[in-house]
Design a protein around this motif. Structure first.
Motif, mmCIF file in Angstrom:
data_model
loop_
_atom_site.group_PDB
_atom_site.id
_atom_site.type_symbol
_atom_site.label_atom_id
_atom_site.label_comp_id
_atom_site.label_asym_id
_atom_site.label_seq_id
_atom_site.Cartn_x
_atom_site.Cartn_y
_atom_site.Cartn_z
ATOM 1 N N ILE A 168 15.356 -0.507 -1.050
ATOM 2 C CA ILE A 168 14.412 -1.091 -1.548
ATOM 3 C C ILE A 168 13.782 -1.245 0.070
ATOM 4 N N LYS A 169 14.628 -1.846 0.862
ATOM 5 C CA LYS A 169 13.475 -1.882 2.291
ATOM 6 C C LYS A 169 13.244 -1.188 2.849
ATOM 7 N N SER A 170 13.706 0.293 2.696
ATOM 8 C CA SER A 170 13.653 1.418 3.340
ATOM 9 C C SER A 170 12.342 1.768 2.464
ATOM 10 N N THR A 171 12.179 1.858 1.278
ATOM 11 C CA THR A 171 10.901 1.852 0.558
ATOM 12 C C THR A 171 9.810 0.919 0.980
ATOM 13 N N ILE A 172 9.821 -0.435 0.809
ATOM 14 C CA ILE A 172 8.474 -0.842 0.967
ATOM 15 C C ILE A 172 8.539 -0.322 2.655
ATOM 16 N N ALA A 173 9.247 -0.193 3.625
ATOM 17 C CA ALA A 173 8.811 0.159 5.289
ATOM 18 C C ALA A 173 7.524 0.713 5.226
ATOM 19 N N THR A 174 7.866 1.665 3.665
ATOM 20 C CA THR A 174 6.249 2.375 4.006
ATOM 21 C C THR A 174 5.126 2.398 3.410
ATOM 22 N N LEU A 175 4.916 0.855 3.071
ATOM 23 C CA LEU A 175 3.936 0.325 2.571
ATOM 24 C C LEU A 175 3.599 -0.857 3.822
ATOM 25 N N PRO A 176 2.338 -0.559 4.449
ATOM 26 C CA PRO A 176 1.586 -1.453 5.349
ATOM 27 C C PRO A 176 1.550 -2.976 5.021
ATOM 28 N N GLU A 177 1.958 -3.975 6.146
ATOM 29 C CA GLU A 177 2.121 -5.624 5.691
ATOM 30 C C GLU A 177 0.939 -5.917 4.857
ATOM 31 N N ASP A 178 -0.262 -5.866 5.319
ATOM 32 C CA ASP A 178 -0.941 -6.382 5.048
ATOM 33 C C ASP A 178 -1.608 -5.396 3.411
ATOM 34 N N LYS A 179 -0.785 -4.558 2.400
ATOM 35 C CA LYS A 179 -0.848 -4.148 1.350
ATOM 36 C C LYS A 179 -0.203 -4.499 0.782
ATOM 37 N N ARG A 180 1.004 -5.449 0.821
ATOM 38 C CA ARG A 180 1.861 -6.112 0.471
ATOM 39 C C ARG A 180 1.310 -7.510 -0.158
ATOM 40 N N ILE A 181 0.321 -7.128 -1.479
ATOM 41 C CA ILE A 181 0.432 -7.924 -2.257
ATOM 42 C C ILE A 181 0.522 -8.082 -4.240
ATOM 43 N N LEU A 182 1.565 -8.221 -4.360
ATOM 44 C CA LEU A 182 1.597 -8.286 -5.781
ATOM 45 C C LEU A 182 1.612 -9.478 -6.733
ATOM 46 N N VAL A 183 0.111 -8.523 -7.268
ATOM 47 C CA VAL A 183 -0.955 -9.398 -8.838
ATOM 48 C C VAL A 183 0.167 -8.902 -9.769
ATOM 49 N N ILE A 214 -10.823 -9.261 -5.018
ATOM 50 C CA ILE A 214 -12.022 -9.115 -4.539
ATOM 51 C C ILE A 214 -12.256 -8.782 -3.145
ATOM 52 N N GLU A 215 -11.509 -9.785 -2.814
ATOM 53 C CA GLU A 215 -12.152 -10.633 -1.125
ATOM 54 C C GLU A 215 -10.820 -9.998 -0.267
ATOM 55 N N ASN A 216 -9.672 -9.600 -1.033
ATOM 56 C CA ASN A 216 -8.456 -8.581 -0.252
ATOM 57 C C ASN A 216 -8.334 -7.257 -0.322
ATOM 58 N N LYS A 217 -9.478 -6.794 -1.051
ATOM 59 C CA LYS A 217 -9.569 -5.010 -1.514
ATOM 60 C C LYS A 217 -8.348 -4.671 -2.320
ATOM 61 N N ILE A 218 -7.800 -5.470 -2.744
ATOM 62 C CA ILE A 218 -6.173 -5.216 -3.852
ATOM 63 C C ILE A 218 -6.559 -3.770 -4.828
ATOM 64 N N VAL A 241 10.209 -1.277 -7.490
ATOM 65 C CA VAL A 241 9.560 -1.129 -6.302
ATOM 66 C C VAL A 241 9.052 0.671 -5.931
ATOM 67 N N ASN A 242 9.296 1.434 -6.220
ATOM 68 C CA ASN A 242 8.538 2.992 -6.577
ATOM 69 C C ASN A 242 7.182 2.193 -6.692
ATOM 70 N N THR A 243 7.406 2.404 -8.169
ATOM 71 C CA THR A 243 6.261 1.479 -8.902
ATOM 72 C C THR A 243 5.168 1.005 -7.878
ATOM 73 N N ILE A 244 5.383 0.062 -7.351
ATOM 74 C CA ILE A 244 4.869 -1.024 -7.009
ATOM 75 C C ILE A 244 4.261 -0.356 -5.016
ATOM 76 N N VAL A 245 5.008 0.058 -4.940
ATOM 77 C CA VAL A 245 5.041 0.616 -3.405
ATOM 78 C C VAL A 245 3.438 2.078 -3.582
ATOM 79 N N ASN A 246 3.715 3.144 -4.478
ATOM 80 C CA ASN A 246 2.750 3.671 -4.758
ATOM 81 C C ASN A 246 1.285 3.823 -5.260
ATOM 82 N N ALA A 247 1.037 2.794 -6.090
ATOM 83 C CA ALA A 247 0.175 2.551 -6.076
ATOM 84 C C ALA A 247 -0.560 1.544 -5.550
ATOM 85 N N LEU A 248 0.097 0.176 -4.395
ATOM 86 C CA LEU A 248 -0.575 0.195 -3.307
ATOM 87 C C LEU A 248 -1.011 0.755 -2.255
ATOM 88 N N LYS A 249 -0.320 2.062 -2.328
ATOM 89 C CA LYS A 249 -0.829 2.342 -0.601
ATOM 90 C C LYS A 249 -2.152 3.114 -0.537
#
Length: 301
Positions: free
Chosen positions: A175-190, A232-236, A293-301
């Motif tokens: 999980i940590k390895s997968t999340i590490a591929t996503l920039p920190e400013d993109k780590r917003i989960l709605v 909109i403000e955070n360009k999610i 985790v795979n779904t979240i990271v792939n969609a938010l990249k």
């Protein structure tokens, strides 16, 4: 009137079933959520009679025991449930199980480490399975409980729990390895409701749920508008539906964002309060967590 009729029915079923135990010298174990069923299966294997009440896509917040479920509970030697009022509508049933051992998995945890919530009578967020460290502690707690109840199988239960904990530690690393591929400013989960706060706290995500922690609460127009403005403000780029929650609320949120000239995708369906279908990878706790985790990271990249 319906409430009192239901309580009377529960009491009668418990009384009439208390001596109807199975005769194969195995403990009768009943579990509530699919995550707990999967956990007990990994530890106990076929050394117990295991029955789970809730299957894939079932929302434990709203779940109410059927007459058949009450019969299963009344015939149990041990009932494993989440606790922290996740299974809020089963509390009345558990209170009638005075001669049956009921085990809340949340009792394995230090309450000081839990996330507070004013929406539950327990005053805590009950979605504890989304912290892998918690699940490791709970695994040992379940193994110890089974070992005490069936001492002749203790070595098997402890060996199985040790092997499963090794898998959980590997899951945490993946999980940590997968999340590490996503920039920190993109780590917003709605998502549809706030089931992922423990996940967010453990893995560095800002988490927002449209319905709040319990699906028993409804999202209003103001909730939708407020969250759409945040998106909109955070360009999610993406928001997520949940397998155990109707998708209409997230679709309404998507429509609110798109109506303002912006675009947000539905990034996929996450498993929150229930596992996937039995026999699939997502039908296991480990497979569900890695899939999410795979779904979240792939969609938010």
């Amino acid at each position: 009137m319906k409430k009192y009729t239901y309580i009377l029915l529960v009491s009668l079923i418990v009384f009439n079933c208390k001596d109807e135990k199975k005769n194969n010298n195995k403990l009768n174990i009943v579990t509530t959520t699919s995550m707990i069923t999967d956990l007990v299966k990994n530890i106990a294997g076929d050394h117990v009679n295991l029955e789970g009440l809730m299957g894939s896509g079932v929302d434990p917040h709203l779940y109410k025991a059927s007459e058949g479920d009450v019969t299963k509970l009344a015939n149990a030697d041990i009932i494993f449930y989440n606790g922290l009022h996740l299974e809020g509508k089963l509390v009345e049933v558990f209170e009638k199980m005075r001669n049956i051992k009921t085990v809340a998995l949340s009792d394995a945890l230090d309450k000081k480490t839990l996330i507070g919530s004013e929406y539950f009578a327990s005053n805590y967020d009950p979605h504890i399975w989304f912290n892998t460290d918690y699940w490791i502690q709970i695994t040992q707690y379940v193994a110890n409980t089974l070992s005490d109840a069936l001492p002749e199988k203790k070595e098997i239960f402890q060996a199985n729990s040790t092997a499963y904990i090794t898998q959980l530690k590997a899951l945490k690393a993946n999980i940590k390895s997968t999340i590490a591929t996503l920039p920190e400013d993109k780590r917003i989960l709605v998502t549809a409701h706030d089931a992922f706060n423990y996940f967010g706290k453990a893995y560095g995500f800002k988490v927002l749920g449209l319905q709040g922690i319990s699906t028993a609460t409804e999202a209003g127009v103001q909730d939708v508008q407020k969250l759409s403005a945040f998106i909109i403000e955070n360009k999610i780029k993406a928001i997520f539906v949940e397998s155990s929650v109707p998708k209409r609320t997230i679709e309404a949120l998507q429509a609110a964002v798109n109506s303002k000239g912006n675009n947000v995708a539905i990034g996929g369906s996450l498993y929150s309060d229930a596992l996937g279908n039995a026999g699939t990878i997502e039908g296991t706790y480990i497979g569900m967590f890695q899939y999410n985790v795979n779904t979240i990271v792939n969609a938010l990249k």
